[in-house]
Design a protein around this motif. Structure first.
Motif, PDB file in Angstrom:
ATOM      1  N   ALA A  63      -1.813   1.187   1.653  1.00 53.84           N
ATOM      2  CA  ALA A  63      -2.087   2.850   2.496  1.00 53.84           C
ATOM      3  C   ALA A  63      -1.148   3.374   3.655  1.00 53.84           C
ATOM      4  CB  ALA A  63      -3.270   3.765   2.662  1.00 53.84           C
ATOM      5  N   ILE A  64      -1.104   1.908   4.736  1.00 51.46           N
ATOM      6  CA  ILE A  64      -0.274   2.640   5.443  1.00 51.46           C
ATOM      7  C   ILE A  64       1.370   2.240   5.465  1.00 51.46           C
ATOM      8  CG2 ILE A  64      -1.809   2.668   7.222  1.00 51.46           C
ATOM      9  CD1 ILE A  64      -1.395   0.351   8.363  1.00 51.46           C
ATOM     10  N   ALA A  65       1.614   1.984   4.464  1.00 50.74           N
ATOM     11  CA  ALA A  65       3.285   0.506   4.492  1.00 50.74           C
ATOM     12  C   ALA A  65       4.086   1.261   4.697  1.00 50.74           C
ATOM     13  CB  ALA A  65       3.639   0.520   2.757  1.00 50.74           C
ATOM     14  N   ASP A  66       3.416   2.785   4.606  1.00 51.32           N
ATOM     15  CA  ASP A  66       5.001   3.740   4.808  1.00 51.32           C
ATOM     16  C   ASP A  66       4.918   4.653   7.062  1.00 51.32           C
ATOM     17  OD1 ASP A  66       2.376   5.516   5.400  1.00 51.32           O
ATOM     18  OD2 ASP A  66       3.765   7.002   4.969  1.00 51.32           O
ATOM     19  N   VAL A  67       4.842   3.451   7.430  1.00 50.25           N
ATOM     20  CA  VAL A  67       4.493   3.706   8.658  1.00 50.25           C
ATOM     21  C   VAL A  67       5.059   2.669   8.985  1.00 50.25           C
ATOM     22  CG1 VAL A  67       3.198   3.622  11.080  1.00 50.25           C
ATOM     23  CG2 VAL A  67       2.080   4.548   8.824  1.00 50.25           C
ATOM     24  N   ALA A 120       1.221   6.847  16.017  1.00 53.84           N
ATOM     25  CA  ALA A 120       1.729   6.695  14.729  1.00 53.84           C
ATOM     26  C   ALA A 120       0.898   5.644  13.336  1.00 53.84           C
ATOM     27  CB  ALA A 120       3.127   6.698  14.109  1.00 53.84           C
ATOM     28  N   LEU A 121       0.800   4.954  14.000  1.00 60.13           N
ATOM     29  CA  LEU A 121      -0.459   3.361  13.307  1.00 60.13           C
ATOM     30  C   LEU A 121      -1.387   4.222  13.437  1.00 60.13           C
ATOM     31  CD1 LEU A 121       0.084   1.458  11.510  1.00 60.13           C
ATOM     32  CD2 LEU A 121      -0.270   0.092  13.501  1.00 60.13           C
ATOM     33  N   VAL A 122      -2.322   4.620  14.367  1.00 63.91           N
ATOM     34  CA  VAL A 122      -3.313   4.948  14.758  1.00 63.91           C
ATOM     35  C   VAL A 122      -4.164   5.633  14.240  1.00 63.91           C
ATOM     36  CG1 VAL A 122      -5.139   5.448  16.695  1.00 63.91           C
ATOM     37  CG2 VAL A 122      -3.468   3.856  17.529  1.00 63.91           C
ATOM     38  N   ALA A 123      -2.616   6.706  14.226  1.00 64.33           N
ATOM     39  CA  ALA A 123      -3.079   7.714  13.239  1.00 64.33           C
ATOM     40  C   ALA A 123      -2.967   7.756  11.680  1.00 64.33           C
ATOM     41  CB  ALA A 123      -1.954   9.406  13.079  1.00 64.33           C
ATOM     42  N   SER A 146      -9.965  -5.258   0.508  1.00 65.02           N
ATOM     43  CA  SER A 146      -9.817  -3.925   1.696  1.00 65.02           C
ATOM     44  C   SER A 146      -8.478  -4.373   2.068  1.00 65.02           C
ATOM     45  CB  SER A 146     -11.434  -4.214   1.953  1.00 65.02           C
ATOM     46  OG  SER A 146     -12.458  -3.431   1.475  1.00 65.02           O
ATOM     47  N   LEU A 147      -8.494  -5.253   2.787  1.00 67.23           N
ATOM     48  CA  LEU A 147      -7.017  -5.297   3.166  1.00 67.23           C
ATOM     49  C   LEU A 147      -6.240  -5.309   2.912  1.00 67.23           C
ATOM     50  CD1 LEU A 147      -5.394  -6.133   5.798  1.00 67.23           C
ATOM     51  CD2 LEU A 147      -6.096  -8.793   5.203  1.00 67.23           C
ATOM     52  N   GLN A 148      -5.599  -5.345   1.368  1.00 65.32           N
ATOM     53  CA  GLN A 148      -4.772  -5.379   0.252  1.00 65.32           C
ATOM     54  C   GLN A 148      -4.619  -4.166   0.258  1.00 65.32           C
ATOM     55  OE1 GLN A 148      -4.814  -7.046  -3.459  1.00 65.32           O
ATOM     56  NE2 GLN A 148      -3.046  -7.020  -3.859  1.00 65.32           N
ATOM     57  N   ARG A 149      -5.321  -3.304   0.185  1.00 68.81           N
ATOM     58  CA  ARG A 149      -5.611  -1.267  -0.319  1.00 68.81           C
ATOM     59  C   ARG A 149      -5.169  -1.417   1.276  1.00 68.81           C
ATOM     60  NH1 ARG A 149     -10.813  -2.525  -2.727  1.00 68.81           N
ATOM     61  NH2 ARG A 149     -11.948  -1.330  -0.880  1.00 68.81           N
ATOM     62  N   ALA A 150      -5.825  -1.481   2.667  1.00 67.12           N
ATOM     63  CA  ALA A 150      -5.667  -1.148   3.414  1.00 67.12           C
ATOM     64  C   ALA A 150      -3.827  -0.614   3.941  1.00 67.12           C
ATOM     65  CB  ALA A 150      -5.907  -1.462   4.749  1.00 67.12           C
TER      66      ALA A 150
END
Length: 312
Positions: free
Chosen positions: A166-170, A116-119, A159-163
């Motif tokens: 983006a994946i917070a719901d994982v 899920a995280l890699v996806a 960039s780290l903050q945006r990333a």
């Protein structure tokens, strides 16, 4: 200079970047070759060997990802199917996400290799993906990452903050049980026994209410106990009962190699199934049928009745 001690962690890094184990191995081989050719120019006063290798690996991955479509799972392409009898037509034109075979390399951080995280990482721009892995997983400093990417510390932090957003719901990888977690192992063992017996009601009892079943390279997927159970009934009607399973791990997740009964009394490799277990229930099962995935996990194509009888 000996680069081999870093091979395993570099393969895991490249896998997180590209979502393919086989491609990750090729990219690391390219990284090692470039490092060997540039060894005379390496300056130990500027960076440790490990940091230098990651800079090379990052550049190799970013080049490979230019203009590349992301590697998805079926659940990342559209809504779930409500037809358990839908045709199982593979979409071979899609570069599907692959699982990571834990037994191949000794990697410290496996929770960050879960599917899920890699996806989710595949949805990020490539450089943002690199920042996330280098900072959050590998714990390089912002200054080291800036050096590796040829940018500024401020740009890395942005960039780290945006990333992260983006994946917070994982979810937090720490919330996912490790394969050696006793409760998760027990759930998968019970699932394996029910699967071997083709006992659909027992399988369904082990599922969460919103359990997901997906089967790359087939693009359709199912959500919920009802459709999951109906599809499993279809599988056992087609392939019979008396299955065999072998337990292993993939990307820090419990997994099963499933062997279908054969006419000669043995069993033939059918699928590799990777589980997400939460709250003592199976929340997701990603079922792979790709021969290259089987190859990566060194799975035998057939096992005899004697081998099955000796235990798994």
């Amino acid at each position: 200079m000996d680069f081999e001690p870093y091979r395993g962690e570099l393969v895991a890094y490249c896998y997180r970047m590209v979502g393919s184990f086989h491609e990750a191995e090729d990219l690391v081989q390219d990284t090692m070759l470039r490092a060997w050719k540039a060894r005379e120019r390496y300056d130990a006063s500027r960076a440790a060997v490990r940091t230098w290798l990651y800079r090379i690996a990052t550049n190799v991955c970013l080049t490979a990802l230019e203009g590349r479509a992301r590697r998805p799972l079926p659940s990342g392409l559209g809504a779930p199917s409500d037809d358990p009898g839908a045709p199982l037509t593979p979409a071979l034109d899609i570069p599907w996400l692959q699982p990571f075979p834990d037994a191949r390399y000794d990697v410290e951080r496996r929770a960050d290799l879960r599917l899920a995280l890699v996806a989710a990482m595949q949805l990020l721009p490539a450089r943002q993906r690199a920042v996330l892995v280098l900072r959050e997983v590998l714990e390089f400093s912002a200054a080291e990452v800036a050096e590796q990417l040829g940018t500024t510390v401020a740009a890395v932090n942005s960039s780290l903050q945006r990333a992260r957003a983006a994946i917070a719901d994982v979810g937090d990888p720490g919330e996912v049980p490790e394969p050696d977690d006793a409760e998760a192992r027990e759930v998968v063992q019970r699932y394996a026994r029910a699967f071997e017996a083709a006992d659909v009601p027992a399988l369904v009892r082990l599922l969460t209410d919103a359990a997901v079943l997906e089967m790359p390279p087939v693009p359709l997927w199912y959500r919920g106990r009802r459709d999951y159970g109906l599809f499993m009934e279809r599988v056992f009607e087609m392939r019979g009962t008396g299955w065999a399973t072998r337990q292993l791990t993939a990307g820090g997740q419990p997994a099963l190699a499933a062997y279908a009964p054969a006419a000669d009394g043995g069993h033939r490799l059918h699928t590799l199934q990777v589980f997400t277990v939460t709250g003592r229930r199976v929340a997701r099962n990603v079922v792979f049928t790709d021969p290259r995935v089987f190859e990566a996990f060194d799975l035998p194509g057939e096992i005899s009745q004697d081998e099955f009888g000796r235990g798994r």
